[in-house]
Design an enzyme around this catalytic site. Structure first.
Site, PDB file in Angstrom:
ATOM      1  N   LYS A 176       0.819  -1.212   0.000  1.00 18.44           N
ATOM      2  CA  LYS A 176       0.000   0.000   0.000  1.00 18.44           C
ATOM      3  C   LYS A 176       0.853   1.261   0.000  1.00 18.44           C
ATOM      4  CE  LYS A 176      -3.852  -2.085   2.580  1.00 18.44           C
ATOM      5  NZ  LYS A 176      -3.156  -3.292   3.057  1.00 18.44           N
ATOM      6  N   VAL A 177       1.779   1.353   0.962  1.00 15.07           N
ATOM      7  CA  VAL A 177       2.589   2.567   1.074  1.00 15.07           C
ATOM      8  C   VAL A 177       3.546   2.682  -0.109  1.00 15.07           C
ATOM      9  CG1 VAL A 177       4.256   3.827   2.481  1.00 15.07           C
ATOM     10  CG2 VAL A 177       2.415   2.557   3.592  1.00 15.07           C
ATOM     11  N   ASP A 196       9.372  -6.471  -5.328  1.00 15.86           N
ATOM     12  CA  ASP A 196       8.470  -7.096  -4.362  1.00 15.86           C
ATOM     13  C   ASP A 196       8.148  -8.475  -4.917  1.00 15.86           C
ATOM     14  OD1 ASP A 196       6.204  -7.995  -2.865  1.00 15.86           O
ATOM     15  OD2 ASP A 196       5.760  -5.920  -2.310  1.00 15.86           O
ATOM     16  N   ALA A 236       9.955   2.596   6.778  1.00 13.87           N
ATOM     17  CA  ALA A 236       9.322   1.287   6.996  1.00 13.87           C
ATOM     18  C   ALA A 236       9.632   0.767   8.391  1.00 13.87           C
ATOM     19  CB  ALA A 236       9.783   0.305   5.919  1.00 13.87           C
ATOM     20  N   ARG A 237      10.717   0.005   8.522  1.00  9.59           N
ATOM     21  CA  ARG A 237      11.135  -0.560   9.801  1.00  9.59           C
ATOM     22  C   ARG A 237      12.656  -0.399   9.913  1.00  9.59           C
ATOM     23  NH1 ARG A 237       6.655  -0.117  10.919  1.00  9.59           N
ATOM     24  NH2 ARG A 237       5.134  -1.646  11.684  1.00  9.59           N
ATOM     25  N   ASP A 266      13.287   7.663   9.156  1.00  9.97           N
ATOM     26  CA  ASP A 266      12.207   7.927  10.114  1.00  9.97           C
ATOM     27  C   ASP A 266      12.123   6.828  11.170  1.00  9.97           C
ATOM     28  OD1 ASP A 266       9.884   9.413  11.042  1.00  9.97           O
ATOM     29  OD2 ASP A 266       8.668   7.768  10.262  1.00  9.97           O
ATOM     30  N   GLU A 322      14.424   2.425  19.225  1.00 10.49           N
ATOM     31  CA  GLU A 322      13.727   3.709  19.267  1.00 10.49           C
ATOM     32  C   GLU A 322      13.357   4.073  20.705  1.00 10.49           C
ATOM     33  OE1 GLU A 322      10.451   3.694  16.531  1.00 10.49           O
ATOM     34  OE2 GLU A 322      11.750   3.557  14.775  1.00 10.49           O
ATOM     35  N   HIS A 360      10.113   8.842  13.934  1.00  7.82           N
ATOM     36  CA  HIS A 360       9.019   7.919  13.601  1.00  7.82           C
ATOM     37  C   HIS A 360       7.701   8.690  13.424  1.00  7.82           C
ATOM     38  CE1 HIS A 360       7.871   3.416  13.971  1.00  7.82           C
ATOM     39  NE2 HIS A 360       7.098   4.030  13.094  1.00  7.82           N
ATOM     40  N   LEU A 361       7.706   9.599  12.461  1.00  9.62           N
ATOM     41  CA  LEU A 361       6.550  10.462  12.211  1.00  9.62           C
ATOM     42  C   LEU A 361       5.700  10.008  11.026  1.00  9.62           C
ATOM     43  CD1 LEU A 361       8.202  13.986  12.658  1.00  9.62           C
ATOM     44  CD2 LEU A 361       6.909  12.677  14.340  1.00  9.62           C
ATOM     45  N   ALA A 412       3.211   8.120  10.436  1.00 12.99           N
ATOM     46  CA  ALA A 412       1.742   8.128  10.551  1.00 12.99           C
ATOM     47  C   ALA A 412       1.234   9.348  11.302  1.00 12.99           C
ATOM     48  CB  ALA A 412       1.281   6.859  11.264  1.00 12.99           C
TER      49      ALA A 412
END
Length: 597
Positions: A204-205, A224, A284-285, A309, A314, A333-334, A336
């Protein structure tokens, strides 16, 4: 109308002076409390009558958008208790039917145990559920739901914001001018138009980032192993292999989940394959990047800049070399963190909580529901077989091929009414999707997740003669319209085909393409196509032995003596790339592939 309940408490004090308190849970209202003390016996009796509110109670342990709270309040009693420590959460939880958390609250096994069976659903206001003990939730019959879709646009926009800010040195120039400097020549940027962006993870992202990058005039490619090629083509994106993506890109944007397969995927080896001066964005992660390797790549100039991000830890340490690097732009981590996304997440998780409390099955459930013991006991070995066949089949798909059409064949002596295959289909879906996704697949959400990804799974049954005592004779999985990493796995009709059976309670792989094999599906597998000749088993076994790789099972299937054969080897450890290369270089070996189960 609320129902009335009464309790009698009798306490005999051990001292003449007694301090006592009756603690009544918040969902209850006390009507009267009377105390009587018999001075001779030194005891008292408490009579309490309370009214039980029929509404369920939802504990919101971290801040949630107002729209979500209003939705919850229309159905349940809502207790907003923020910043609870672990013991406070465990104390409160026995009074709650549902719990909502974000990423800061750990929902451990102890929380489920202390709930006493009352907790029915846990909602994660966001995507990741690393902070929830899924196994404990399932064991205690508690559904876990998340909110996977509401923050898609926010995350994509943040990725593009970091991409452009990095390219034009926005953060560094801002800090410079605020410190009293005017360094126009130092912060000359690079243009995005005509540059190649590799989107790593086309979910999705990732797909939304690709749309926006196309609008900026960039050439977009993507990697992917699961994404359908036609969906990528529809927005002008070409699906390529991992190696091609990282070696040709000017910019790389990461949108992959953190799984064992993707952990530290971007390391010294992968950085060495990139174009000198590449720029990397990660929303992502954190764990998908080896952060020490990234610092080395930045220092050497292989990576010109990075915009991050997310981080492995963290918040990251204050003295982190990566965070402090002059060519790195960072945010806390902004991804969302927009007003609209937060409200959307709140509504999505609230709807899932209310639905679950009403007894409805949630499409965003991330753990398996409890199943009747007798059904689970009978199907247990076939459940394992189904998932492993799915995992094996999807790993045989070549990079750049999108999985869209899967056919599952069940051979059984039972009629359709006596064999419910929904759980087996869900486990095959789980095996197909989970290795390349952060989604948790179960009986509740399997069909939903497959449909979202354009994956069409058809089922066929072969009715056999014989006793219906055994649920299934074999299960076959075929993937159509794809290329294979191991050409021998292709059937005569052009599909990847694998087949398995349950033997003595264990899952066995019994067919690969047109070749019959027989190997236990434990640990991992090596598939090797060779010319059938003496000494091959010994040669391959010797190489693995020298690498200290333990072989737990080996099988050879062949067309005819001295013709082509497939050696299937079960191993307990992952062989090194050098060991696999040594096997591949044996004169009689035609192709080889390693598969994790």
């Amino acid at each position: 109308m609320a129902s009335a309940y009464s309790w009698n408490f009798m306490v005999t004090p051990t001292k003449p002076s007694l301090s006592w308190k009756l603690s009544i849970p918040s969902p209850f209202t006390a009507v009267n409390v009377t105390r009587r003390q018999n001075r001779t016996a030194k005891r008292f009796v408490v009579f309490a009558t309370v009214f039980l509110d029929p509404k369920p109670t939802v504990l919101v342990a971290e801040r949630l958008g107002e729209a979500g709270l209003e939705l919850l309040k229309s159905f349940a009693n809502v207790d907003c208790s923020y910043n609870l420590n672990h013991e406070e959460l465990c104390t409160k939880i026995s009074l709650c039917d549902a719990l909502i958390v974000r990423s800061g609250t750990k929902v451990t096994r102890e929380v489920f145990e202390r709930s006493g069976g009352r907790l029915k659903v846990v909602g994660r206001a966001g995507v990741g559920i690393d902070n929830v003990d899924l196994s404990a939730a399932t064991e205690h019959g508690c559904l876990v739901v998340n909110a996977p879709t509401a923050n898609t646009i926010a995350a994509a926009e943040h990725g593009i914001a970091l991409l452009t800010a990095m390219a034009r040195n926005i953060a560094q120039a801002d800090a410079s001018i605020k410190s009293g400097k005017w360094q126009r020549s130092k912060y000359v940027g690079v243009s995005l138009v005509g540059k190649t962006l590799a989107v790593m993870g086309f979910g999705k992202v990732g797909s939304e980032v690709a749309r926006r990058a196309k609008g900026l005039g960039m050439h977009v490619i993507a990697h992917d192993p699961y994404a359908p090629a036609d969906r990528a083509r529809a927005i002008g994106v070409e699906l390529v292999t991992f190696e091609e993506a990282i070696s040709t890109a000017d910019f790389i944007s990461l949108h992959m989940p953190l799984t064992p397969a993707t952990s530290k995927m971007f390391n010294d080896e992968s950085f060495s394959q990139m174009k000198k001066g590449v720029r990397i964005v990660n929303v992502a992660r954190g764990g998908v990047i080896d952060e020490e390797a990234l610092v080395r790549a930045l220092d050497s100039g292989i990576v010109a800049q990075a915009a991050l991000d997310v981080f492995t830890e963290e918040p990251p340490p204050k003295d982190s070399k990566l965070v402090l690097h002059e060519n790195v732009t960072v945010t806390p981590h902004l991804g969302a963190s927009t007003t609209e996304a937060q409200e959307g997440v709140a509504i999505e998780v609230a709807e899932a909580i209310v639905g679950a409390l009403k007894g409805k099955l949630a499409a965003t459930a991330v753990n398996a529901p409890m199943l009747p013991a007798e059904i689970l006991s009978e199907l247990a070995p076939f459940v394992t077989l189904s998932e492993k066949l799915g995992r094996l089949a999807v790993q045989l798909v070549a990079g750049g091929s999108g999985v869209q059409s899967v056919k599952v064949t069940y051979a059984s002596s039972r009629g359709p009414d006596d064999l419910d295959t929904r759980l087996l289909r869900a486990m095959i879906t789980k095996g197909l999707i989970e290795p390349i996704s952060s989604i948790f697949i179960n009986l509740v959400n399997a069909d939903f997740c497959a449909k979202q990804r354009g994956l069409r799974i058809t089922e066929e049954r072969i009715l056999l003669d014989g006793s219906p005592e055994n649920p299934l004779e074999f299960i076959q999985v075929q993937i159509a319209n794809v290329e294979s990493r191991f050409s021998t796995a292709m059937s005569d009709s052009g599909e990847i085909k694998v087949e398995g059976r349950v033997k003595d309670g264990n899952a066995h792989l019994t067919k690969v393409g047109s070749f019959a094999v027989d190997v236990s599906m434990e640990g991992s597998l090596i598939l090797c196509r060779q010319v059938d000749q003496p000494g091959m088993v010994g040669s391959v076994g010797s190489i693995l032995g020298e690498e200290n790789v333990n072989v737990n099972f080996m099988s050879v299937g062949r067309i005819a003596p001295r013709k082509q054969a497939v050696m299937t080897i079960g191993v307990d450890e992952e062989p090194s790339k050098e060991a696999l290369k040594r096997i591949r270089d044996l004169p009689a070996v035609e192709e080889i592939v390693f598969l994790k189960l």
